[in-house]
Write an enzyme that holds these catalytic residues in place. Structure first.
Site, PDB file in Angstrom:
ATOM      1  N   CYS A   1       0.814  -1.233   0.000  1.00 35.84           N
ATOM      2  CA  CYS A   1       0.000   0.000   0.000  1.00 35.84           C
ATOM      3  C   CYS A   1       0.840   1.272   0.000  1.00 35.84           C
ATOM      4  O   CYS A   1       0.325   2.348  -0.295  1.00 35.84           O
ATOM      5  CB  CYS A   1      -0.936  -0.002   1.201  1.00 35.84           C
ATOM      6  SG  CYS A   1      -1.987  -1.452   1.244  1.00 35.84           S
TER       7      CYS A   1
ATOM      8  N   HIS B   1      -3.661   6.902   2.350  1.00 34.17           N
ATOM      9  CA  HIS B   1      -4.036   5.580   1.853  1.00 34.17           C
ATOM     10  C   HIS B   1      -5.425   5.234   2.388  1.00 34.17           C
ATOM     11  O   HIS B   1      -5.736   5.470   3.559  1.00 34.17           O
ATOM     12  CB  HIS B   1      -2.998   4.562   2.318  1.00 34.17           C
ATOM     13  CG  HIS B   1      -3.397   3.153   2.041  1.00 34.17           C
ATOM     14  ND1 HIS B   1      -3.841   2.753   0.805  1.00 34.17           N
ATOM     15  CD2 HIS B   1      -3.434   2.051   2.838  1.00 34.17           C
ATOM     16  CE1 HIS B   1      -4.135   1.468   0.856  1.00 34.17           C
ATOM     17  NE2 HIS B   1      -3.905   1.020   2.073  1.00 34.17           N
TER      18      HIS B   1
ATOM     19  N   ASN C   1     -10.132  -0.761  -0.142  1.00 31.19           N
ATOM     20  CA  ASN C   1      -8.675  -0.596  -0.131  1.00 31.19           C
ATOM     21  C   ASN C   1      -8.110  -1.141  -1.441  1.00 31.19           C
ATOM     22  O   ASN C   1      -8.151  -2.346  -1.678  1.00 31.19           O
ATOM     23  CB  ASN C   1      -8.114  -1.352   1.084  1.00 31.19           C
ATOM     24  CG  ASN C   1      -6.598  -1.284   1.189  1.00 31.19           C
ATOM     25  OD1 ASN C   1      -5.915  -0.858   0.247  1.00 31.19           O
ATOM     26  ND2 ASN C   1      -6.068  -1.709   2.322  1.00 31.19           N
TER      27      ASN C   1
HETATM   28  N1  ACO Z   1     -18.308  -9.347   9.008  1.00 31.44           N
HETATM   29  C1  ACO Z   1     -18.803  -9.601  10.228  1.00 31.44           C
HETATM   30  N2  ACO Z   1     -18.027  -9.888  11.306  1.00 31.44           N
HETATM   31  C2  ACO Z   1     -16.702  -9.892  11.100  1.00 31.44           C
HETATM   32  C3  ACO Z   1     -16.123  -9.620   9.844  1.00 31.44           C
HETATM   33  C4  ACO Z   1     -16.991  -9.342   8.762  1.00 31.44           C
HETATM   34  N3  ACO Z   1     -16.540  -9.059   7.533  1.00 31.44           N
HETATM   35  N4  ACO Z   1     -14.778  -9.706   9.957  1.00 31.44           N
HETATM   36  C5  ACO Z   1     -14.510 -10.004  11.234  1.00 31.44           C
HETATM   37  N5  ACO Z   1     -15.676 -10.114  11.933  1.00 31.44           N
HETATM   38  C6  ACO Z   1     -15.868 -10.415  13.333  1.00 31.44           C
HETATM   39  C7  ACO Z   1     -14.692 -11.137  13.946  1.00 31.44           C
HETATM   40  O1  ACO Z   1     -14.794 -12.534  13.736  1.00 31.44           O
HETATM   41  C8  ACO Z   1     -14.842 -10.764  15.417  1.00 31.44           C
HETATM   42  O2  ACO Z   1     -15.812 -11.591  15.980  1.00 31.44           O
HETATM   43  P1  ACO Z   1     -15.645 -12.166  17.469  1.00 31.44           P
HETATM   44  O3  ACO Z   1     -15.552 -10.948  18.357  1.00 31.44           O
HETATM   45  O4  ACO Z   1     -16.860 -12.989  17.657  1.00 31.44           O
HETATM   46  O5  ACO Z   1     -14.355 -12.936  17.434  1.00 31.44           O
HETATM   47  C9  ACO Z   1     -15.394  -9.346  15.373  1.00 31.44           C
HETATM   48  O6  ACO Z   1     -15.940  -9.170  14.058  1.00 31.44           O
HETATM   49  C10 ACO Z   1     -14.370  -8.280  15.632  1.00 31.44           C
HETATM   50  O7  ACO Z   1     -13.243  -8.515  14.774  1.00 31.44           O
HETATM   51  P2  ACO Z   1     -11.989  -7.572  14.845  1.00 31.44           P
HETATM   52  O8  ACO Z   1     -10.915  -8.118  13.948  1.00 31.44           O
HETATM   53  O9  ACO Z   1     -11.647  -7.298  16.278  1.00 31.44           O
HETATM   54  O10 ACO Z   1     -12.591  -6.231  14.188  1.00 31.44           O
HETATM   55  P3  ACO Z   1     -11.928  -4.811  14.155  1.00 31.44           P
HETATM   56  O11 ACO Z   1     -12.794  -3.832  14.805  1.00 31.44           O
HETATM   57  O12 ACO Z   1     -10.473  -4.852  14.546  1.00 31.44           O
HETATM   58  O13 ACO Z   1     -11.972  -4.478  12.597  1.00 31.44           O
HETATM   59  C11 ACO Z   1     -10.621  -4.469  10.602  1.00 31.44           C
HETATM   60  C12 ACO Z   1     -11.293  -5.320  11.677  1.00 31.44           C
HETATM   61  C13 ACO Z   1     -11.681  -3.692   9.879  1.00 31.44           C
HETATM   62  C14 ACO Z   1      -9.889  -5.394   9.664  1.00 31.44           C
HETATM   63  C15 ACO Z   1      -9.626  -3.479  11.281  1.00 31.44           C
HETATM   64  O14 ACO Z   1      -8.826  -4.174  12.195  1.00 31.44           O
HETATM   65  C16 ACO Z   1      -8.756  -2.785  10.266  1.00 31.44           C
HETATM   66  O15 ACO Z   1      -9.218  -1.973   9.481  1.00 31.44           O
HETATM   67  N6  ACO Z   1      -7.431  -3.028  10.288  1.00 31.44           N
HETATM   68  C17 ACO Z   1      -6.516  -2.364   9.383  1.00 31.44           C
HETATM   69  C18 ACO Z   1      -6.505  -2.984   8.017  1.00 31.44           C
HETATM   70  C19 ACO Z   1      -5.615  -2.185   7.097  1.00 31.44           C
HETATM   71  O16 ACO Z   1      -5.494  -0.992   7.268  1.00 31.44           O
HETATM   72  N7  ACO Z   1      -4.961  -2.787   6.098  1.00 31.44           N
HETATM   73  C20 ACO Z   1      -4.112  -2.001   5.235  1.00 31.44           C
HETATM   74  C21 ACO Z   1      -2.955  -2.703   4.832  1.00 31.44           C
HETATM   75  S1  ACO Z   1      -3.304  -4.010   3.719  1.00 31.44           S
HETATM   76  C22 ACO Z   1      -1.952  -4.223   2.676  1.00 31.44           C
HETATM   77  O17 ACO Z   1      -0.951  -3.615   2.806  1.00 31.44           O
HETATM   78  C23 ACO Z   1      -2.064  -5.248   1.589  1.00 31.44           C
END
Ligand code: ACO
Length: 344
Positions: free
Chosen positions: A136, A270, A301
């Site tokens: 990214c 980004h 993304n």
């Molecule tokens: N739909 C419904 N529920 C979901 C989903 C989904 N798509 N995905 C995960 N959940 C659930 C999980 O299983 C978890 O359930 P549980 O509590 O029963 O275990 C719950 O939602 C919470 O999951 P978390 O991972 O804690 O959710 P979080 O609030 O951290 O959000 C996210 C996840 C959106 C991925 C966030 O962490 C994020 O944006 N991280 C950064 C990602 C990023 O910026 N990437 C860029 C780089 S990528 C690259 O370089 C190629």
């Protein structure tokens, strides 16, 4: 067959590459045109619920994403070519004027040839071509690498392109990653000038938090267990990395340039998660929240394509005014983070 890349810095007929630039005066570039290209197929959050245990409410509230564009028959390099043509038209530049093509991607259809070479083949120009792999943060590496080519001399105009088909490398059974990404390409035409003010980079080598394993060794002698497969991401670790690195990289690059956040007109971040951008905006109060550019609700993304997709949208909407100071900032696989400064 494609065109042959020929570049001889001593050849005075080589589009003036040898004598067209005065190294003492020209040390970087300015952007003279932008372009973008996305595949027409739009996949809404609701569409994903047809085969995945997720919901529009979860995706919107956790990320801000409402839809993404996904390739059906298009290749990554076709998106790159579409963005390149669009940028050339916007710059009113001809293919023959391009002395350098650089692409950033982690999801091209080939390992070899480079995506830049595939773009060159389609455009029909003759110039050096090279790809950059920095996930990214690829767009910031493109800007800084292009600046080095301009500083070296011999480049009149360059084409830089961020292009991704993240849908090729996603595990479509993993709801924690599949809902986040989309496909697209963005490009810019650069011309020698002094509007690029520099960059700041950090890489914390790590293949656990974000990884897309490559092909396993396949010789008869290769005997090592290796991960194969599709994109893996630890979302929470990436989130923590992003919210701490994003403001730090901007502060660093401003400090290097002798500027402060009060001098900034726009932050072009980004596009991974609206919450990450909001967190940066809260820390940089001097900049109005609406000057943090956001379009992730439409594209998700798109990795190396996300910043140039924003640049093109804001440029065509006439939002950037001449002389505006832009900070572009990115984070992602590597783990890497980077920021650069540009005067519009
Ligand atoms: N739909 C419904 N529920 C979901 C989903 C989904 N798509 N995905 C995960 N959940 C659930 C999980 O299983 C978890 O359930 P549980 O509590 O029963 O275990 C719950 O939602 C919470 O999951 P978390 O991972 O804690 O959710 P979080 O609030 O951290 O959000 C996210 C996840 C959106 C991925 C966030 O962490 C994020 O944006 N991280 C950064 C990602 C990023 O910026 N990437 C860029 C780089 S990528 C690259 O370089 C190629």
């Amino acid at each position: 067959m494609g065109d042959i890349t020929e570049y001889n810095p001593n050849d005075s007929d080589n589009h003036g590459r040898n004598d067209g630039v005065n190294k003492a005066v020209v040390e970087s570039f300015r952007i003279i045109g932008t372009g973008s290209c996305v595949p027409p197929r739009v996949v809404s959050n609701e569409d994903l619920t047809a085969f995945m245990d997720t919901s529009d409410e979860w995706i919107r509230s956790r990320t801000g994403i409402e839809q993404r564009h996904i390739c059906t028959t298009e290749t990554t390099s076709e998106l790159a070519v579409g963005a390149a043509r669009n940028a050339l038209e916007n710059a009113n530049a001809s293919v023959d004027e391009i002395d350098l093509i650089l692409c950033a991607t982690i999801s091209g259809e080939y390992i070899c040839p480079s995506m830049a070479a595939l773009v060159q083949k389609s455009l029909g120009c003759q110039c050096p071509c090279m790809d950059i792999s920095a996930a990214c943060t690829g767009w910031i590496y493109l800007m800084d690498t292009a600046a080095a080519f301009f500083a070296k001399g011999g480049v009149r105009k360059a084409l830089i392109i961020g292009a991704e088909s993240m849908s090729r490398v996603l595990n479509w059974h993993d709801r924690s990653t599949a809902v986040l990404f989309g496909d697209g390409a963005g490009a810019a035409v650069l011309e020698a000038g002094d509007n690029y003010l520099g960059a700041s980079f950090v890489t914390e080598g790590n293949d656990e938090v974000i990884a897309i394993p490559g092909k396993k060794g396949n010789s008869p002698w290769y005997d090592r267990e290796e991960r194969t497969g599709l994109l893996h991401m630890d979302g929470q670790e990436t989130y923590k990395f992003a919210v701490s690195h994003l403001p730090k990289r901007i502060d660093e690059v401003l400090e290097k340039a002798g500027l402060t956040t009060a001098d900034l007109d726009w932050v072009v971040p980004h596009q991974a998660n609206k919450r990450i951008i909001d967190s940066a905006a809260r820390r940089m109060k001097e900049i109005p929240a609406e000057h943090f550019c956001v379009n992730l609700q439409k594209y998700g993304n798109t990795s190396a394509a996300s910043i140039p997709l924003l640049l093109d949208e804001w440029n065509r909407a006439g939002k950037f005014k001449e002389g505006d100071l832009l900070a572009m900032v990115a984070f992602g696989g590597g783990l890497s983070s980077a920021a650069c400064l540009l005067r519009w």
